[in-house]
Design an enzyme around this catalytic site. Structure first.
Site, short mmCIF file in Angstrom:
data_model
loop_
_atom_site.label_atom_id
_atom_site.label_comp_id
_atom_site.label_asym_id
_atom_site.label_seq_id
_atom_site.Cartn_x
_atom_site.Cartn_y
_atom_site.Cartn_z
N SER A 1 -43.99 9.38 10.56
CA SER A 1 -43.30 10.66 10.78
C SER A 1 -41.79 10.51 10.85
O SER A 1 -41.27 9.48 11.32
CB SER A 1 -43.80 11.25 12.10
OG SER A 1 -43.00 12.32 12.50
N TYR B 1 -45.31 11.11 20.85
CA TYR B 1 -45.80 11.22 19.46
C TYR B 1 -45.05 10.23 18.56
O TYR B 1 -45.66 9.45 17.82
CB TYR B 1 -45.61 12.66 18.97
CG TYR B 1 -45.84 12.82 17.49
CD1 TYR B 1 -47.11 12.72 16.94
CD2 TYR B 1 -44.77 13.07 16.61
CE1 TYR B 1 -47.33 12.86 15.58
CE2 TYR B 1 -44.97 13.21 15.25
CZ TYR B 1 -46.25 13.11 14.74
OH TYR B 1 -46.46 13.24 13.39
N1 LIG Z 1 -47.37 18.21 8.69
C1 LIG Z 1 -46.21 17.60 8.92
O1 LIG Z 1 -45.12 18.16 8.74
C2 LIG Z 1 -46.19 16.17 9.41
C3 LIG Z 1 -44.95 15.58 9.68
C4 LIG Z 1 -44.91 14.26 10.11
C5 LIG Z 1 -46.08 13.53 10.24
N2 LIG Z 1 -47.28 14.12 9.97
C6 LIG Z 1 -48.49 13.31 10.12
O2 LIG Z 1 -49.31 13.50 8.99
C7 LIG Z 1 -50.68 13.46 9.36
C8 LIG Z 1 -51.39 14.72 8.92
O3 LIG Z 1 -50.71 15.83 9.53
P1 LIG Z 1 -51.23 17.31 9.40
O4 LIG Z 1 -50.02 18.17 9.42
O5 LIG Z 1 -52.22 17.42 8.32
O6 LIG Z 1 -51.93 17.48 10.84
P2 LIG Z 1 -53.31 18.16 11.23
O7 LIG Z 1 -53.33 18.24 12.71
O8 LIG Z 1 -53.50 19.41 10.47
O9 LIG Z 1 -54.37 17.09 10.72
C9 LIG Z 1 -54.80 15.99 11.47
C10 LIG Z 1 -56.32 16.03 11.53
O10 LIG Z 1 -56.76 14.87 12.22
C11 LIG Z 1 -57.86 15.23 13.04
N3 LIG Z 1 -57.91 14.27 14.15
C12 LIG Z 1 -57.04 14.17 15.18
N4 LIG Z 1 -57.42 13.17 16.01
C13 LIG Z 1 -58.55 12.64 15.47
C14 LIG Z 1 -59.41 11.59 15.88
N5 LIG Z 1 -59.19 10.88 17.00
N6 LIG Z 1 -60.51 11.32 15.12
C15 LIG Z 1 -60.75 12.03 13.98
N7 LIG Z 1 -59.96 13.03 13.56
C16 LIG Z 1 -58.88 13.33 14.29
C17 LIG Z 1 -57.57 16.65 13.50
O11 LIG Z 1 -58.75 17.35 13.86
C18 LIG Z 1 -56.87 17.24 12.28
O12 LIG Z 1 -57.77 17.97 11.48
C19 LIG Z 1 -50.70 13.22 10.86
O13 LIG Z 1 -50.81 11.84 11.08
C20 LIG Z 1 -49.33 13.71 11.30
O14 LIG Z 1 -48.92 13.08 12.50
C21 LIG Z 1 -47.35 15.42 9.56
#
Ligand SMILES: NC(=O)c1ccc[n+]([C@@H]2O[C@H](COP(=O)([O-])OP(=O)(O)OC[C@H]3O[C@@H](n4cnc5c(N)ncnc54)[C@H](O)[C@@H]3O)[C@@H](O)[C@H]2O)c1
Length: 316
Positions: free
Chosen positions: A126, A150
């Site tokens: 991130s 985080y």
């Molecule tokens: N969307 C963004 O702008 C952004 C920015 C920086 C980093 N990220 C990272 O990218 C990745 C995806 O992000 P996103 O926006 O799709 O988030 P999101 O929350 O929509 O997706 C993450 C998914 O992981 C699942 N999850 C969480 N903990 C879990 C566990 N212990 N076991 C199984 N499943 C689990 C959740 O139910 C969720 O559906 C994440 O790692 C997030 O930290 C996203």
């Protein structure tokens, strides 16, 4: 290819799964359907993926090592790890979830890979890692300055990946995502909050009086980049910013929206989890993938708004 995608019910995971399914890959999705935000949204994403015959879904928590290790017989060509507890502000409310979902789960995943010889992993890091660094645009070789749990959890992921590469020769690509937006987006993120507040006529609270900037990056650009990497470029442990290199001021964005649509807002002070500005350098990923054409935020914003309305996301 047989691809394991964790967090398949999540925003990035569902878009990526669908893209690969369209390309006839076999997708094995894992998600615990956590209730951090609307479970209805996550179920709808999974239902959409289930229309593809080559999609298999496993509902369990990655902190459960036994359940993960049950998948050992599937010969995955690639693992894409996107599951995590997202959100910086929530890390002040429920810090232990970041330990289970971001740290323990990451260790389980790399142990699974080590034990059963899966040696290609793409994982989500991130932009939060940079904290309040003032050197813009942010470059991959700058020292991380995480300012919430985080961001710390993502820094730990990067360090574990580094160690597992050195010790066991597993190849990793870490992607530092910068505010991804688009279809099937996250209800807890600003864009979908704006849309929902407008459609449901509810007040929107704007942190730090809108004096923030974010390097918004369109989901379909992200997916194309991951596709290019997945085809042949996973060697060593490499880390990339995934950003459009185009910061947008939040107050300007809100004011622009208000010119065309009704929106009730209330300005509030800055939350200590937040960083003031994100603006990443994307030269490294452009060079690596030859992907050069990032989408224009002003154009995509309204496309995504129309998609949101058509899919009645404000009701979920
Ligand atoms: N969307 C963004 O702008 C952004 C920015 C920086 C980093 N990220 C990272 O990218 C990745 C995806 O992000 P996103 O926006 O799709 O988030 P999101 O929350 O929509 O997706 C993450 C998914 O992981 C699942 N999850 C969480 N903990 C879990 C566990 N212990 N076991 C199984 N499943 C689990 C959740 O139910 C969720 O559906 C994440 O790692 C997030 O930290 C996203």
């Amino acid at each position: 290819m047989k691809i394991l995608i964790t967090g398949a019910a999540g925003f990035i995971g569902c878009n990526l799964s669908e893209y690969f399914l369209e390309k006839k890959h076999e997708i094995f999705g894992i998600d615990n359907l956590d209730d951090y935000y609307s479970v209805k949204v996550k179920k709808k994403r999974i239902l959409n993926l289930k229309k593809y015959k080559k999609f298999k879904f496993f509902k369990f928590d990655l902190s459960n090592k036994k359940k993960l290790f049950n998948l050992k017989k599937i010969k995955f060509d690639l693992i894409i790890h996107l599951a995590a507890q997202a959100g910086v502000r929530y890390s002040f409310i429920n810090p232990d979830k970041y330990y289970h979902s971001n740290i323990i789960s990451f260790i389980n995943l790399v142990e699974f890979s080590r034990k059963y010889n899966f040696n290609k992993i793409i994982y989500a890091s991130s932009s939060s890692i940079y904290g309040d660094s003032k050197k813009f645009p942010l470059k991959e070789n700058q020292n991380p300055q995480p300012k919430n749990i985080y961001a710390v959890s993502k820094q730990i992921n990067e360090e574990i990946a580094d160690m597992y590469h050195k010790l066991y020769n597993i190849n990793f690509v870490g992607l530092r995502f910068f505010t991804i937006y688009g279809e099937w987006g996250r209800p807890d993120m600003l864009l979908f909050k704006i849309f929902k507040s407008h459609l449901n006529k509810k007040k929107l609270f704007i942190n730090n009086f809108g004096n923030h900037s974010r390097d918004f990056t369109y989901i379909k650009d992200v997916i194309k980049i991951i596709d290019i990497i997945s085809r042949n470029k996973i060697k060593n442990h490499q880390i990339f910013n995934i950003c459009s290199n185009n910061p947008v001021n939040i107050l300007n964005l809100i004011n622009k929206f208000k010119k065309n649509f009704s929106l009730k807002t209330q300005m509030i002070k800055m939350h200590k989890a937040d960083v003031l500005k994100t603006h990443g350098d994307n030269k490294k990923i452009k060079k690596f993938t030859k992907f050069n054409k990032f989408s224009n935020f002003n154009e995509k914003f309204f496309d995504v708004f129309n998609w949101y309305k058509q899919n009645k996301f404000n009701k979920l």
